[in-house]
Design a protein around this motif. Structure first.
Motif, PDB file in Angstrom:
ATOM      1  N   LEU A  26       0.825  -1.219   0.000  1.00 25.33           N
ATOM      2  CA  LEU A  26       0.000   0.000   0.000  1.00 25.33           C
ATOM      3  C   LEU A  26       0.860   1.271   0.000  1.00 25.33           C
ATOM      4  O   LEU A  26       0.850   2.029  -0.973  1.00 25.33           O
ATOM      5  N   TYR A  27       1.593   1.430   1.119  1.00 28.33           N
ATOM      6  CA  TYR A  27       2.253   2.746   1.268  1.00 28.33           C
ATOM      7  C   TYR A  27       3.322   2.985   0.215  1.00 28.33           C
ATOM      8  O   TYR A  27       3.342   4.044  -0.421  1.00 28.33           O
ATOM      9  N   ILE A  30       1.930   3.406  -3.376  1.00 27.69           N
ATOM     10  CA  ILE A  30       1.165   4.657  -3.493  1.00 27.69           C
ATOM     11  C   ILE A  30       2.081   5.867  -3.370  1.00 27.69           C
ATOM     12  O   ILE A  30       2.044   6.794  -4.207  1.00 27.69           O
ATOM     13  N   LEU A  31       2.926   5.882  -2.342  1.00 25.39           N
ATOM     14  CA  LEU A  31       3.795   7.051  -2.138  1.00 25.39           C
ATOM     15  C   LEU A  31       4.816   7.178  -3.260  1.00 25.39           C
ATOM     16  O   LEU A  31       5.113   8.299  -3.700  1.00 25.39           O
ATOM     17  N   ILE A  34       3.001   8.611  -6.107  1.00 28.05           N
ATOM     18  CA  ILE A  34       2.776  10.059  -5.892  1.00 28.05           C
ATOM     19  C   ILE A  34       4.074  10.830  -6.106  1.00 28.05           C
ATOM     20  O   ILE A  34       4.100  11.873  -6.776  1.00 28.05           O
TER      21      ILE A  34
ATOM     22  N   LEU B  56      -7.202   5.153  -2.643  1.00 30.71           N
ATOM     23  CA  LEU B  56      -6.092   4.816  -1.743  1.00 30.71           C
ATOM     24  C   LEU B  56      -5.138   5.994  -1.561  1.00 30.71           C
ATOM     25  O   LEU B  56      -4.649   6.255  -0.464  1.00 30.71           O
ATOM     26  N   GLU B  57      -4.886   6.704  -2.677  1.00 25.71           N
ATOM     27  CA  GLU B  57      -3.995   7.876  -2.580  1.00 25.71           C
ATOM     28  C   GLU B  57      -4.578   8.909  -1.637  1.00 25.71           C
ATOM     29  O   GLU B  57      -3.866   9.519  -0.835  1.00 25.71           O
ATOM     30  N   VAL B  60      -4.177   7.582   1.957  1.00 24.62           N
ATOM     31  CA  VAL B  60      -2.785   7.641   2.409  1.00 24.62           C
ATOM     32  C   VAL B  60      -2.338   9.088   2.593  1.00 24.62           C
ATOM     33  O   VAL B  60      -1.669   9.440   3.580  1.00 24.62           O
ATOM     34  N   GLN B  61      -2.742   9.935   1.677  1.00 26.14           N
ATOM     35  CA  GLN B  61      -2.314  11.336   1.796  1.00 26.14           C
ATOM     36  C   GLN B  61      -2.968  12.027   2.981  1.00 26.14           C
ATOM     37  O   GLN B  61      -2.352  12.882   3.621  1.00 26.14           O
ATOM     38  N   GLN B  64      -1.102  10.830   5.924  1.00 25.89           N
ATOM     39  CA  GLN B  64       0.211  11.483   5.923  1.00 25.89           C
ATOM     40  C   GLN B  64       0.099  12.948   6.351  1.00 25.89           C
ATOM     41  O   GLN B  64       0.926  13.459   7.104  1.00 25.89           O
ATOM     42  N   LEU B  79       4.447   6.973   9.295  1.00 28.56           N
ATOM     43  CA  LEU B  79       3.263   6.735   8.473  1.00 28.56           C
ATOM     44  C   LEU B  79       2.938   5.247   8.412  1.00 28.56           C
ATOM     45  O   LEU B  79       1.766   4.863   8.543  1.00 28.56           O
TER      46      LEU B  79
END
Lengths: 254, 232
Positions: A26-27, A30-31, A34, B56-57, B60-61, B64, B79
């Motif tokens: 997931l993280y 996704i990160l 991004i 999901l973004e 998560v954002q 965060q 995180l």
């Protein structure tokens, strides 16, 4: 309510596994996605910034060129104006010169015309003068002009005898020329007077159509004459003076 | 009536009894892990995000962003930890509406395990950030006299975290079960909706408090106030 420590341990383990699972699936994806997108956006923004800077540079260059062109256009306009003024001045000078030349030519032509007219007038006036004189002598004294001229010449010979003899030298012939043939009495008078001064010379009479009206006596180097030229010249002077006066009056009137 | 899912044995494998707490925890883990895997398996930078990935973004954002607000700076490990806490608790509480599902957070063992993990995570993050000396020094601040109180405070945090979450979720589940037996229509639904709201709030509070504890352990020491000169 009780705590099952085995379950607690299992749950701690489960939680750590879940942390790993979410980190893995997931993280991070996704990160990272991004971050990659942000990096791409940043890169595109930088490219856009560079493109903008380039466009601004091109715009500035274009403006400079435009400014230079305007300056050059102004300089060219000034140069063209100066050149035009120079050409205008040159054309004016040339025109003035041509006008002066034409004026000169016109004056020369006018002088020529005047001379021709004067000569024609002089000739006509001379003829008219001779004709009138001849007619007046015939009408008033029953004399011809030639006999009166011969008589006048004979009168001038006697006071100038010595000068004529010294100037004639050893001449053996006396030639008396006239434009028209002299009448016989006039010839006789002239022969008598010339024979009296120059006893040894032979007197001969000749005509010359080119000669002005009158009589010319030539003996050796001596010459004595009487022609109407002086009178005709006086007549021409009078006419010219009259014409000049009339021209001045016309110019003053204009 | 079993008040804790720890007492409900679902099955036994190799002589080990798997109770409902662990079983349903696996279900929650499976749902979270499988959903994440399915959504992010084809994730490439050149492919525009679809609605699931966008969802999901956003999640998560948001997590965060909350962590950065509290911790005053980005920290990926925080995180991973706090975000997982929130998602686990939130998903456990969210599944309360599924008939037959017993939320693992209604077990004191689960909440104790989560509180213990926070208790362990705080010194780990603190030592990672400040070094072991710097972290231990925080127990002596502002004076060495505060050492026992700081230690008590540290443990009381964990206990309060565990009890708060357990009490809220267990009570909601128990009340829903009681109402289901007394008045099987309407009231259990209302209580479940209320339980959803309470569960989400508790998940948020649990994760935020854990972040606050860890952040306070990792935050740089505040500068000492110097006496101002008298300019009058």
């Amino acid at each position: 309510m009780s705590i099952d420590w085995i379950t607690v341990a299992a749950q701690i383990a489960n939680f750590l596994v879940l942390v790993w699972l979410l980190r893995r699936f997931l993280y991070r994806p996704i990160l990272d996605g991004i971050d990659a997108r942000e990096a791409e956006i940043t890169q595109r923004m930088q490219e856009a910034g560079r493109a903008k800077e380039k466009a601004e540079a091109v715009e500035n260059e274009f403006r400079e060129q435009l400014k230079t062109l305007k300056t050059r256009q102004s300089d060219m306009a000034d140069a063209v104006r100066l050149e035009a003024e120079k050409q205008r001045d040159a054309l004016l000078v040339e025109a003035h010169k041509r006008m002066a030349q034409e004026r000169e030519t016109w004056h020369a032509h006018l002088d020529e015309e005047t001379r021709k007219y004067t000569a024609k007038l002089q000739s006509a006036g001379g003829k008219a003068l001779l004709s009138l004189t001849r007619k007046a002598l015939t009408d008033l004294a029953d004399e011809t002009l030639e006999s009166r001229i011969a008589h006048h010449l004979t009168k001038r010979i006697e006071p100038m005898t010595n000068e004529l003899r010294s100037a004639a030298g050893d001449g053996k012939a006396a030639v008396i020329t006239s434009r028209d043939a002299l009448p016989q009495p006039a010839r006789d008078d002239l022969s008598t007077v010339v024979q009296a001064v120059f006893p040894d010379v032979v007197v001969r009479f000749e005509t010359n159509a080119e000669q002005p009206p009158g009589i010319i006596l030539r003996v050796g180097g001596a010459q004595l004459d009487w022609t109407v030229d002086a009178y005709i010249d006086s007549l021409a002077d009078l006419m010219a003076a009259q014409l000049t006066a009339e021209a001045d009056v016309k110019e003053a009137a204009q | 009536m079993n008040l804790s899912p720890d007492q409900t044995i679902i099955f036994a494998a190799w002589g080990i009894a798997i109770n409902a707490t662990v079983f349903f925890t696996w279900i929650v883990m499976g749902i979270l892990g499988l959903a994440s895997f399915l959504i992010t398996r084809n994730l490439r930078p050149d492919v525009p995000p679809n609605r699931w990935r966008t969802m999901l973004e956003v999640i998560v954002q948001r997590i965060q962003g909350q962590i950065e607000e509290i911790a005053q700076g980005p920290s990926r490990y925080l995180l991973y930890y706090a975000g997982t806490l929130f998602l686990f608790v939130a998903m456990s509480n969210l599944l309360l509406v599924v008939p037959g599902f017993q939320p693992p957070t209604a077990s004191l063992s689960t909440t104790t395990a989560l509180a213990l993990s926070v208790l362990i995570a705080v010194p780990i993050f603190g030592i990672t950030s400040r070094g072991i000396g710097g972290y231990l020094k925080t127990y002596l601040e502002p004076s060495f006299i505060m050492l026992p109180f700081n230690i008590i405070s540290e443990f009381s945090r964990g206990i309060s975290l565990a009890i708060r979450l357990y009490g809220n979720i267990m009570s909601g589940a128990v009340i829903a079960a009681i109402l289901l037996s007394v008045a099987p229509f309407f009231f259990p639904v209302v209580m479940d909706v209320l339980g959803l709201l309470t569960g989400m709030i508790q998940a948020y509070i649990f994760a935020v408090l854990a972040t606050v504890y860890i952040s306070s352990a990792t935050a740089p020491p505040s500068p000492q106030l110097e006496p101002q000169e008298d300019i009058s």
